[in-house]
Design a protein around this motif. Sequence first.
Motif, short mmCIF file in Angstrom:
data_model
loop_
_atom_site.label_atom_id
_atom_site.label_comp_id
_atom_site.label_asym_id
_atom_site.label_seq_id
_atom_site.Cartn_x
_atom_site.Cartn_y
_atom_site.Cartn_z
N CYS A 1 0.87 -1.19 0.00
CA CYS A 1 0.00 0.00 0.00
C CYS A 1 0.90 1.23 0.00
O CYS A 1 2.12 1.11 -0.17
CB CYS A 1 -0.97 -0.02 1.18
SG CYS A 1 -0.19 -0.02 2.80
N LEU A 2 0.32 2.39 0.20
CA LEU A 2 1.11 3.62 0.12
C LEU A 2 2.12 3.74 1.27
O LEU A 2 3.30 3.99 1.05
CB LEU A 2 0.16 4.84 0.11
CG LEU A 2 0.82 6.21 0.05
CD1 LEU A 2 1.57 6.40 -1.26
CD2 LEU A 2 -0.25 7.31 0.20
N GLY A 3 1.63 3.54 2.51
CA GLY A 3 2.47 3.83 3.67
C GLY A 3 3.02 2.62 4.41
O GLY A 3 3.93 2.75 5.22
N ASN A 4 2.41 1.44 4.19
CA ASN A 4 2.77 0.20 4.91
C ASN A 4 2.54 0.34 6.43
O ASN A 4 3.27 -0.24 7.23
CB ASN A 4 4.21 -0.23 4.60
CG ASN A 4 4.58 -1.64 5.06
OD1 ASN A 4 5.71 -1.89 5.48
ND2 ASN A 4 3.66 -2.58 5.01
N ILE A 5 1.52 1.13 6.78
CA ILE A 5 1.13 1.17 8.20
C ILE A 5 -0.35 0.84 8.42
O ILE A 5 -0.75 0.57 9.55
CB ILE A 5 1.44 2.53 8.87
CG1 ILE A 5 0.71 3.68 8.18
CG2 ILE A 5 2.94 2.78 8.94
CD1 ILE A 5 0.67 4.94 9.04
N CYS A 6 -1.17 0.85 7.37
CA CYS A 6 -2.61 0.55 7.53
C CYS A 6 -2.98 -0.73 6.78
O CYS A 6 -3.04 -1.81 7.36
CB CYS A 6 -3.48 1.71 7.04
SG CYS A 6 -3.24 3.26 7.94
N ARG A 7 -3.25 -0.60 5.47
CA ARG A 7 -3.83 -1.73 4.72
C ARG A 7 -2.89 -2.92 4.56
O ARG A 7 -3.28 -4.07 4.81
CB ARG A 7 -4.30 -1.25 3.34
CG ARG A 7 -5.44 -0.29 3.41
CD ARG A 7 -5.65 0.43 2.09
NE ARG A 7 -4.56 1.35 1.82
CZ ARG A 7 -4.41 2.06 0.72
NH1 ARG A 7 -5.31 1.93 -0.24
NH2 ARG A 7 -3.40 2.88 0.56
N TYR B 1 7.13 7.52 3.14
CA TYR B 1 6.54 8.39 4.18
C TYR B 1 6.65 7.86 5.60
O TYR B 1 6.83 8.62 6.54
CB TYR B 1 5.04 8.63 3.92
CG TYR B 1 4.68 9.22 2.58
CD1 TYR B 1 5.60 9.95 1.84
CD2 TYR B 1 3.41 9.05 2.07
CE1 TYR B 1 5.25 10.48 0.61
CE2 TYR B 1 3.05 9.58 0.83
CZ TYR B 1 3.98 10.29 0.11
OH TYR B 1 3.63 10.80 -1.10
N GLU B 2 6.43 6.58 5.76
CA GLU B 2 6.27 6.02 7.11
C GLU B 2 7.36 5.02 7.47
O GLU B 2 7.20 4.25 8.43
CB GLU B 2 4.90 5.33 7.24
CG GLU B 2 3.70 6.24 6.99
CD GLU B 2 3.35 7.13 8.19
OE1 GLU B 2 3.92 6.94 9.29
OE2 GLU B 2 2.50 8.02 8.01
N ASP C 1 -8.49 3.33 1.34
CA ASP C 1 -7.51 3.77 2.33
C ASP C 1 -8.22 4.26 3.60
O ASP C 1 -9.03 5.19 3.54
CB ASP C 1 -6.70 4.92 1.72
CG ASP C 1 -5.42 5.18 2.49
OD1 ASP C 1 -5.35 4.77 3.66
OD2 ASP C 1 -4.51 5.78 1.91
N TRP D 1 -6.80 5.70 6.04
CA TRP D 1 -5.96 6.76 6.62
C TRP D 1 -6.78 8.00 6.96
O TRP D 1 -6.58 8.65 7.98
CB TRP D 1 -4.84 7.08 5.62
CG TRP D 1 -3.99 8.26 5.91
CD1 TRP D 1 -4.04 9.48 5.29
CD2 TRP D 1 -2.93 8.34 6.87
NE1 TRP D 1 -3.08 10.31 5.80
CE2 TRP D 1 -2.38 9.64 6.78
CE3 TRP D 1 -2.39 7.45 7.79
CZ2 TRP D 1 -1.33 10.06 7.56
CZ3 TRP D 1 -1.35 7.87 8.58
CH2 TRP D 1 -0.82 9.15 8.47
P1 4NP Z 1 -1.71 2.85 4.02
O1 4NP Z 1 -2.32 4.24 4.59
O2 4NP Z 1 -1.20 3.15 2.63
O3 4NP Z 1 -2.88 1.91 4.01
O4 4NP Z 1 -0.61 2.43 4.98
C1 4NP Z 1 -1.60 5.44 4.55
C2 4NP Z 1 -0.54 5.64 5.39
C3 4NP Z 1 0.14 6.85 5.37
C4 4NP Z 1 -0.24 7.84 4.50
C5 4NP Z 1 -1.33 7.63 3.64
C6 4NP Z 1 -2.00 6.43 3.67
N1 4NP Z 1 0.44 9.08 4.47
O5 4NP Z 1 0.05 9.98 3.72
O6 4NP Z 1 1.45 9.22 5.21
#
Ligand code: 4NP
Length: 150
Positions: free
Chosen positions: A8-14, A45-46, A123, A125
């Motif tokens: 996913c985008l951040g590797n902290i949620c999905r 980002y994360e 997402d 987020w």
């Molecule tokens: P993820 O969620 O891609 O499901 O981990 C997000 C985590 C961080 C950000 C956006 C979505 N961000 O903008 O930092």
Amino acid sequence: MKTIIFVCLGNICRSPMAEMMMRDLVAQRDLNQVIEVESRATSTYEIGNSPHPGAIAELRKENIPLVPHSAKQISQTDFDSAALIIGMDQQNISDLKAMAPEADRDKIHLAYEIMNKQKVIEDPWYDHKFDRTFHQLSEVLPLWLDQLSK
Ligand code: 4NP
């Protein structure tokens, strides 16, 4: 050993939710010696951060065993070692295709592709609907595991 990587985008949620849910399915099917599960970000980002507290709470609520996790960006080694690379939304797929060596591009799939659905794992987020993420992932993960263990 076959490796599936959720992205996913951040590797902290999905994608960490997908990783931990899939690890649980792999254990239930007694496939630990055959299938390896990882997750990665497209972005930087994360990097180094723990899963979002909302993701952890949702996994706890659903009795999914938690695995220590810190966010990592996908690397060239990951593209090479994976059998399947599963993105959550269209942006993940276009980013992954741009980052991947040409030989590995066919490994990249949208999560809902396995159901032939034009849907994305939305997402959480922004709206913190981690129960929606859990529900959506629950639909597709068993099918990806079927495919990988064929
Ligand atoms: P993820 O969620 O891609 O499901 O981990 C997000 C985590 C961080 C950000 C956006 C979505 N961000 O903008 O930092």
